[in-house]
Design a protein around this motif. Sequence first.
Motif, PDB file in Angstrom:
ATOM      1  N   TRP A  31     -22.889   0.275  19.099  1.00  0.00           N
ATOM      2  CA  TRP A  31     -21.979  -0.720  19.045  1.00  0.00           C
ATOM      3  C   TRP A  31     -20.891  -0.378  18.060  1.00  0.00           C
ATOM      4  O   TRP A  31     -19.776  -0.658  18.062  1.00  0.00           O
ATOM      5  N   HIS A  32     -20.844   1.403  17.118  1.00  0.00           N
ATOM      6  CA  HIS A  32     -20.018   1.713  16.933  1.00  0.00           C
ATOM      7  C   HIS A  32     -18.599   1.914  17.633  1.00  0.00           C
ATOM      8  O   HIS A  32     -17.809   1.910  17.465  1.00  0.00           O
ATOM      9  N   ASN A  33     -19.074   2.752  18.871  1.00  0.00           N
ATOM     10  CA  ASN A  33     -18.412   2.415  19.727  1.00  0.00           C
ATOM     11  C   ASN A  33     -17.437   1.332  20.211  1.00  0.00           C
ATOM     12  O   ASN A  33     -16.139   1.572  21.114  1.00  0.00           O
ATOM     13  N   VAL A  34     -17.807  -0.157  20.843  1.00  0.00           N
ATOM     14  CA  VAL A  34     -16.771  -0.593  20.545  1.00  0.00           C
ATOM     15  C   VAL A  34     -16.025  -0.476  19.469  1.00  0.00           C
ATOM     16  O   VAL A  34     -14.112  -0.910  19.398  1.00  0.00           O
ATOM     17  N   GLY A  35     -16.134  -0.243  18.198  1.00  0.00           N
ATOM     18  CA  GLY A  35     -14.961  -0.921  16.900  1.00  0.00           C
ATOM     19  C   GLY A  35     -14.063   0.347  16.624  1.00  0.00           C
ATOM     20  O   GLY A  35     -13.736   0.392  15.731  1.00  0.00           O
ATOM     21  N   LEU A  36     -14.916   1.365  17.098  1.00  0.00           N
ATOM     22  CA  LEU A  36     -14.403   2.952  16.466  1.00  0.00           C
ATOM     23  C   LEU A  36     -13.143   2.634  17.331  1.00  0.00           C
ATOM     24  O   LEU A  36     -11.877   2.975  16.409  1.00  0.00           O
ATOM     25  N   PRO A  37     -11.845   2.635  18.708  1.00  0.00           N
ATOM     26  CA  PRO A  37     -10.876   2.879  19.025  1.00  0.00           C
ATOM     27  C   PRO A  37     -10.612   1.093  18.682  1.00  0.00           C
ATOM     28  O   PRO A  37      -9.812   1.314  17.901  1.00  0.00           O
ATOM     29  N   ALA A  38     -11.227   0.591  17.983  1.00  0.00           N
ATOM     30  CA  ALA A  38     -10.530  -1.056  18.100  1.00  0.00           C
ATOM     31  C   ALA A  38     -10.325  -0.980  16.552  1.00  0.00           C
ATOM     32  O   ALA A  38      -9.103  -1.624  15.636  1.00  0.00           O
ATOM     33  N   VAL A  39     -10.135  -0.106  15.352  1.00  0.00           N
ATOM     34  CA  VAL A  39     -10.206   0.061  14.478  1.00  0.00           C
ATOM     35  C   VAL A  39      -8.819   0.670  14.038  1.00  0.00           C
ATOM     36  O   VAL A  39      -8.147   0.007  13.315  1.00  0.00           O
ATOM     37  N   PHE A  40      -8.373   1.377  15.229  1.00  0.00           N
ATOM     38  CA  PHE A  40      -7.569   1.491  15.684  1.00  0.00           C
ATOM     39  C   PHE A  40      -5.512   0.869  15.985  1.00  0.00           C
ATOM     40  O   PHE A  40      -4.992   0.974  15.481  1.00  0.00           O
ATOM     41  N   TYR A  41      -6.268  -0.431  16.218  1.00  0.00           N
ATOM     42  CA  TYR A  41      -5.536  -0.920  17.061  1.00  0.00           C
ATOM     43  C   TYR A  41      -4.812  -1.589  15.785  1.00  0.00           C
ATOM     44  O   TYR A  41      -3.235  -1.793  15.893  1.00  0.00           O
ATOM     45  N   PRO A  42      -5.189  -1.791  14.841  1.00  0.00           N
ATOM     46  CA  PRO A  42      -4.126  -2.338  13.824  1.00  0.00           C
ATOM     47  C   PRO A  42      -3.305  -1.562  13.306  1.00  0.00           C
ATOM     48  O   PRO A  42      -1.913  -1.355  12.614  1.00  0.00           O
ATOM     49  N   LEU A  43      -3.770  -0.433  12.591  1.00  0.00           N
ATOM     50  CA  LEU A  43      -3.056   0.702  12.942  1.00  0.00           C
ATOM     51  C   LEU A  43      -1.837   1.059  13.392  1.00  0.00           C
ATOM     52  O   LEU A  43      -0.684   1.124  13.066  1.00  0.00           O
ATOM     53  N   TYR A  44      -2.074   1.009  14.711  1.00  0.00           N
ATOM     54  CA  TYR A  44      -1.069   1.228  15.918  1.00  0.00           C
ATOM     55  C   TYR A  44      -0.176  -0.160  15.787  1.00  0.00           C
ATOM     56  O   TYR A  44       1.388   0.078  15.993  1.00  0.00           O
ATOM     57  N   VAL A  45      -0.860  -1.120  15.285  1.00  0.00           N
ATOM     58  CA  VAL A  45       0.612  -2.430  15.563  1.00  0.00           C
ATOM     59  C   VAL A  45       1.609  -2.070  14.072  1.00  0.00           C
ATOM     60  O   VAL A  45       2.835  -2.739  14.309  1.00  0.00           O
ATOM     61  N   PHE A  46       0.780  -1.662  13.357  1.00  0.00           N
ATOM     62  CA  PHE A  46       2.137  -1.730  12.007  1.00  0.00           C
ATOM     63  C   PHE A  46       2.592   0.034  11.781  1.00  0.00           C
ATOM     64  O   PHE A  46       3.869  -0.347  11.790  1.00  0.00           O
ATOM     65  N   CYS A  47       2.510   0.511  12.283  1.00  0.00           N
ATOM     66  CA  CYS A  47       3.139   2.000  12.440  1.00  0.00           C
ATOM     67  C   CYS A  47       3.523   2.323  13.395  1.00  0.00           C
ATOM     68  O   CYS A  47       4.469   2.497  13.628  1.00  0.00           O
ATOM     69  N   ASP A  48       3.266   1.698  15.153  1.00  0.00           N
ATOM     70  CA  ASP A  48       4.056   1.723  16.091  1.00  0.00           C
ATOM     71  C   ASP A  48       4.383   0.484  16.101  1.00  0.00           C
ATOM     72  O   ASP A  48       3.902  -0.078  17.608  1.00  0.00           O
ATOM     73  N   ILE A  62       1.055  -0.667  -0.248  1.00  0.00           N
ATOM     74  CA  ILE A  62       0.611  -0.180   0.033  1.00  0.00           C
ATOM     75  C   ILE A  62       1.120   1.085  -0.106  1.00  0.00           C
ATOM     76  O   ILE A  62       0.491   2.456   0.484  1.00  0.00           O
ATOM     77  N   GLY A  63       1.870   1.178   0.211  1.00  0.00           N
ATOM     78  CA  GLY A  63       2.673   2.283  -0.144  1.00  0.00           C
ATOM     79  C   GLY A  63       3.492   2.998   1.437  1.00  0.00           C
ATOM     80  O   GLY A  63       2.965   1.969   2.458  1.00  0.00           O
ATOM     81  N   PRO A  64       3.917   3.807   1.716  1.00  0.00           N
ATOM     82  CA  PRO A  64       3.923   4.180   3.199  1.00  0.00           C
ATOM     83  C   PRO A  64       3.227   4.389   4.187  1.00  0.00           C
ATOM     84  O   PRO A  64       2.184   5.026   3.823  1.00  0.00           O
ATOM     85  N   LEU A  65       3.200   3.900   4.915  1.00  0.00           N
ATOM     86  CA  LEU A  65       2.185   3.903   6.289  1.00  0.00           C
ATOM     87  C   LEU A  65       1.793   5.133   6.797  1.00  0.00           C
ATOM     88  O   LEU A  65       3.066   6.411   6.859  1.00  0.00           O
ATOM     89  N   PRO A  66       1.101   5.618   7.546  1.00  0.00           N
ATOM     90  CA  PRO A  66       0.598   7.235   7.952  1.00  0.00           C
ATOM     91  C   PRO A  66       2.073   7.230   9.632  1.00  0.00           C
ATOM     92  O   PRO A  66       2.460   5.952   9.992  1.00  0.00           O
ATOM     93  N   SER A  67       2.061   8.059   9.679  1.00  0.00           N
ATOM     94  CA  SER A  67       3.025   8.753  10.543  1.00  0.00           C
ATOM     95  C   SER A  67       1.742   8.584  11.570  1.00  0.00           C
ATOM     96  O   SER A  67       1.196   8.330  11.927  1.00  0.00           O
ATOM     97  N   VAL A  68       3.062   8.230  12.787  1.00  0.00           N
ATOM     98  CA  VAL A  68       2.165   8.623  13.760  1.00  0.00           C
ATOM     99  C   VAL A  68       1.211   9.316  15.166  1.00  0.00           C
ATOM    100  O   VAL A  68       0.464   8.763  14.924  1.00  0.00           O
ATOM    101  N   ASP A  69       1.623  10.314  14.450  1.00  0.00           N
ATOM    102  CA  ASP A  69       1.027  11.588  14.229  1.00  0.00           C
ATOM    103  C   ASP A  69      -0.122  12.275  13.875  1.00  0.00           C
ATOM    104  O   ASP A  69      -0.811  12.303  14.035  1.00  0.00           O
TER     105      ASP A  69
END
Length: 181
Positions: A120-137, A82-89
């Motif tokens: 139920w979106h409030n369960v999924g909302l922060p959980a969506v960020f986990y994979p992003l942070y796993v790969f970027c941080d 997918i190209g460069p990953l977003p920065s942690v900031d």
Amino acid sequence: MSGHHLIEHLKAKPMRETAQVATGNELSWSREHVTKNVEQLHVLSRRGLWGLLLFLGLSAAALALSQMNVSSVAQAELEGIIGPLPSVDMLNLVLGISWLSALVLIVGRRGSDGRPGYSWHNVGLPAVFYPLYVFCDTTGTYFPMVFLAGLVLLLLEHGFVVCYTAKAIKEETARLERLRD
């Protein structure tokens, strides 16, 4: 055609419905209605607990994944696809905006009657960020921030629901007691 419509309105009601109205059995219907309302309120209050458990399970899985060294290997492959990953900031900024939006929605869902909704979106909302942070941080430094952001939202929403349902159940049981007298 209009004559047919008039005949439909003039047809007699089924015997069962007529008998209920004739006996004036509104008291038993009201008891059943109040009992059903109390059961629905209990279900609403438990829904938040299930959401919390689901979020905790997703968080545990994300933490276990972030502790493995698989993420650094997968990060290189993901960047190739997918190209460069977003920065942690950038992720922190998007998480903050997302968190504030969810907070506004939670407070807004209380409605004019004070009855909170549950999403139920409030369960999924922060959980969506986990994979992003796993790969970027890959160090896992920001996992506690994502976890706390999601936990605060879920606890706030569950708190609103529990306060509302406790008050509503108390009112419904008082109504049920008045019907019994």
